[in-house]
Design an enzyme around this catalytic site. Structure first.
Site, PDB file in Angstrom:
ATOM      1  N   TYR A  62      -5.096  -3.899   0.717  1.00  0.00           N
ATOM      2  CA  TYR A  62      -5.671  -2.652   1.317  1.00  0.00           C
ATOM      3  C   TYR A  62      -7.488  -2.815   0.179  1.00  0.00           C
ATOM      4  CZ  TYR A  62      -6.659   2.608   0.502  1.00  0.00           C
ATOM      5  OH  TYR A  62      -7.503   3.684   0.618  1.00  0.00           O
ATOM      6  N   SER A  93     -13.263   3.579  -0.023  1.00  0.00           N
ATOM      7  CA  SER A  93     -12.410   4.207  -0.939  1.00  0.00           C
ATOM      8  C   SER A  93     -12.954   3.480  -2.015  1.00  0.00           C
ATOM      9  CB  SER A  93     -10.930   3.083  -0.830  1.00  0.00           C
ATOM     10  OG  SER A  93     -10.250   2.896  -2.024  1.00  0.00           O
TER      11      SER A  93
HETATM   12  N1  LIG Z   1      -5.509   9.625   0.059  1.00  0.00           N
HETATM   13  C1  LIG Z   1      -5.998   9.239  -1.440  1.00  0.00           C
HETATM   14  O1  LIG Z   1      -6.233   9.770  -2.507  1.00  0.00           O
HETATM   15  C2  LIG Z   1      -7.295   8.236  -0.499  1.00  0.00           C
HETATM   16  C3  LIG Z   1      -8.282   7.787  -1.019  1.00  0.00           C
HETATM   17  C4  LIG Z   1      -9.029   6.844  -0.565  1.00  0.00           C
HETATM   18  C5  LIG Z   1      -8.892   6.409   0.874  1.00  0.00           C
HETATM   19  N2  LIG Z   1      -7.875   7.221   1.025  1.00  0.00           N
HETATM   20  C6  LIG Z   1      -8.076   6.926   2.520  1.00  0.00           C
HETATM   21  O2  LIG Z   1      -8.086   7.581   3.058  1.00  0.00           O
HETATM   22  C7  LIG Z   1      -7.074   7.473   5.523  1.00  0.00           C
HETATM   23  C8  LIG Z   1      -6.026   8.912   5.257  1.00  0.00           C
HETATM   24  O3  LIG Z   1      -5.580   9.215   3.943  1.00  0.00           O
HETATM   25  P1  LIG Z   1      -4.273  10.222   3.738  1.00  0.00           P
HETATM   26  O4  LIG Z   1      -4.703  10.742   2.435  1.00  0.00           O
HETATM   27  O5  LIG Z   1      -4.497  11.514   4.682  1.00  0.00           O
HETATM   28  O6  LIG Z   1      -3.185   9.394   4.289  1.00  0.00           O
HETATM   29  P2  LIG Z   1      -1.529   9.712   5.297  1.00  0.00           P
HETATM   30  O7  LIG Z   1      -0.477   8.854   5.305  1.00  0.00           O
HETATM   31  O8  LIG Z   1      -1.700  11.266   5.070  1.00  0.00           O
HETATM   32  O9  LIG Z   1      -3.015   9.650   6.722  1.00  0.00           O
HETATM   33  C9  LIG Z   1      -2.891   8.448   6.936  1.00  0.00           C
HETATM   34  C10 LIG Z   1      -2.484   8.748   8.500  1.00  0.00           C
HETATM   35  O10 LIG Z   1      -2.421   7.301   9.553  1.00  0.00           O
HETATM   36  C11 LIG Z   1      -2.309   7.707  10.487  1.00  0.00           C
HETATM   37  N3  LIG Z   1      -2.036   6.218  10.751  1.00  0.00           N
HETATM   38  C12 LIG Z   1      -1.185   5.409   9.962  1.00  0.00           C
HETATM   39  N4  LIG Z   1      -1.096   3.839  10.452  1.00  0.00           N
HETATM   40  C13 LIG Z   1      -1.298   4.320  11.569  1.00  0.00           C
HETATM   41  C14 LIG Z   1      -1.872   3.156  13.408  1.00  0.00           C
HETATM   42  N5  LIG Z   1      -1.795   1.923  13.596  1.00  0.00           N
HETATM   43  N6  LIG Z   1      -2.583   3.905  14.142  1.00  0.00           N
HETATM   44  C15 LIG Z   1      -2.456   5.370  14.271  1.00  0.00           C
HETATM   45  N7  LIG Z   1      -2.385   6.009  13.157  1.00  0.00           N
HETATM   46  C16 LIG Z   1      -1.608   5.265  11.680  1.00  0.00           C
HETATM   47  C17 LIG Z   1      -0.539   8.041   9.910  1.00  0.00           C
HETATM   48  O11 LIG Z   1       0.402   8.135  10.367  1.00  0.00           O
HETATM   49  C18 LIG Z   1      -1.185   9.404   8.728  1.00  0.00           C
HETATM   50  O12 LIG Z   1      -0.963  10.579  10.131  1.00  0.00           O
HETATM   51  C19 LIG Z   1      -6.599   6.349   5.010  1.00  0.00           C
HETATM   52  O13 LIG Z   1      -7.723   5.541   5.183  1.00  0.00           O
HETATM   53  C20 LIG Z   1      -6.682   6.508   3.336  1.00  0.00           C
HETATM   54  O14 LIG Z   1      -6.949   5.230   3.241  1.00  0.00           O
HETATM   55  C21 LIG Z   1      -7.443   7.753   0.799  1.00  0.00           C
END
Ligand SMILES: NC(=O)c1ccc[n+]([C@@H]2O[C@H](COP(=O)([O-])OP(=O)(O)OC[C@H]3O[C@@H](n4cnc5c(N)ncnc54)[C@H](O)[C@@H]3O)[C@@H](O)[C@H]2O)c1
Length: 279
Positions: free
Chosen positions: A176, A163
């Protein structure tokens, strides 16, 4: 889905944690479109069913499996089912994660506290621990459990999700930020550990995207941008949020033999955010 370029992953098996989420779902579909057999992992198997359906409708192969990334037994059970179904694992994407609302510090700085508001000193620290567990342990544990099955496999590749907070912490999301900094460090550690075993380990550090988990921080209830959104856009030289599809090109590069001498890197895909000091 439209791919930025074609990579042939036919015959390979890819495991995507968080495969039912926005970014994980997009990555699962991209790997499916490249010919990989995709294991879509979610806390419940039914969460991954819509992504599996889309991959199959597009002519690919995928199955949904249940696994909680912080729970060893559930990951071991998922590994058993995956090996029974597909016989091997070539690629692991550790995508599950995210900020947890109850772990968010309510203000950027203590001096900004509004009357009646909690602070770092009054909120429940257990929520911060849960956030660190999800984002750090939830990357380390699947790497240990699925990584073992990847030893000796062709094109063995792990991609973690870091991130912008891996480089410098973002306000409010303390657990985080600490965990994502550690994910970048773990990526380097694991890359060194596995380098002579022919497993590459890299990470992608997404910039700022409009996804469900960011909505409360980025937009007020009436849909107007928050002060935080104004600061993000001002600090992103391209001046806009990314589209989750912007991450696919970097992913395909990292999981393809085109990057065969690349291991231990964290690739920022951020419209320039991590390069800009603000001046
Ligand atoms: N969206 C952004 O802007 C952004 C930016 C930087 C990093 N990220 C990272 O990208 C990744 C995906 O994020 P996203 O935006 O697609 O979010 P999202 O919430 O759509 O996806 C996250 C997924 O992780 C699953 N999850 C949560 N806890 C869990 C557990 N204990 N076991 C198994 N699955 C679990 C959720 O059910 C969900 O399907 C994450 O690691 C997030 O930190 C996102």
């Amino acid at each position: 889905m439209d791919l930025p370029f074609n990579v042939d992953l036919s015959g390979q098996v890819a495991v995507v944690t968080g495969g039912s989420g926005v970014i994980g779902g997009m990555f699962a579909k991209a790997l499916g479109a490249c010919g990989a057999k995709v294991c879509v992992l979610g806390r419940k198997a039914e969460n991954g069913a819509p992504v599996v359906d889309e991959i199959k409708k597009a002519g690919g192969e995928a199955t949904a499996f249940a696994a909680n990334v912080t729970d060893k037994e559930s990951l071991l059970e998922a590994k058993k089912q995956i090996l029974d179904t597909y016989g091997k694992i070539n690629i692991l994407l550790n995508v599950a994660g995210g900020a947890i609302k109850s772990a968010m510090v309510p203000q950027d700085q203590l001096a900004d506290q509004l009357p009646g508001e909690d602070t770092l000193f009054t909120m429940d620290p257990d929520n911060i621990k849960k956030e660190i567990d999800l984002n750090l342990y939830g990357t380390v544990l699947p790497t240990i459990i699925f990584g073992e099955a990847m030893l000796g496999q062709e094109n063995a590749n792990i991609v973690n999700i870091a991130s912008m907070s891996s480089y410098r912490p973002l306000t409010r999301i303390l657990g985080y930020s600490a965990a994502k900094a550690a994910v970048m460090n773990f990526t380097e550690w694991a890359a060194v550990y596995l380098a002579k075993s022919n497993v590459r380990v890299n990470a992608i550090a997404p910039g700022f995207f409009q996804t469900t988990q960011n909505r409360a921080l980025q937009f007020n209830e009436d849909g107007t941008p928050t002060h935080r959104t104004e600061k993000i856009l001002r600090s992103t030289p391209q001046g806009k949020f990314g589209d989750p599809e912007d991450l696919v090109g970097g992913l395909l590069y990292l999981v393809s033999p085109a990057s065969r001498f690349v291991t231990g890197v964290t690739l920022p895909i951020d419209g320039g955010f991590s390069s800009y000091t603000g001046v």
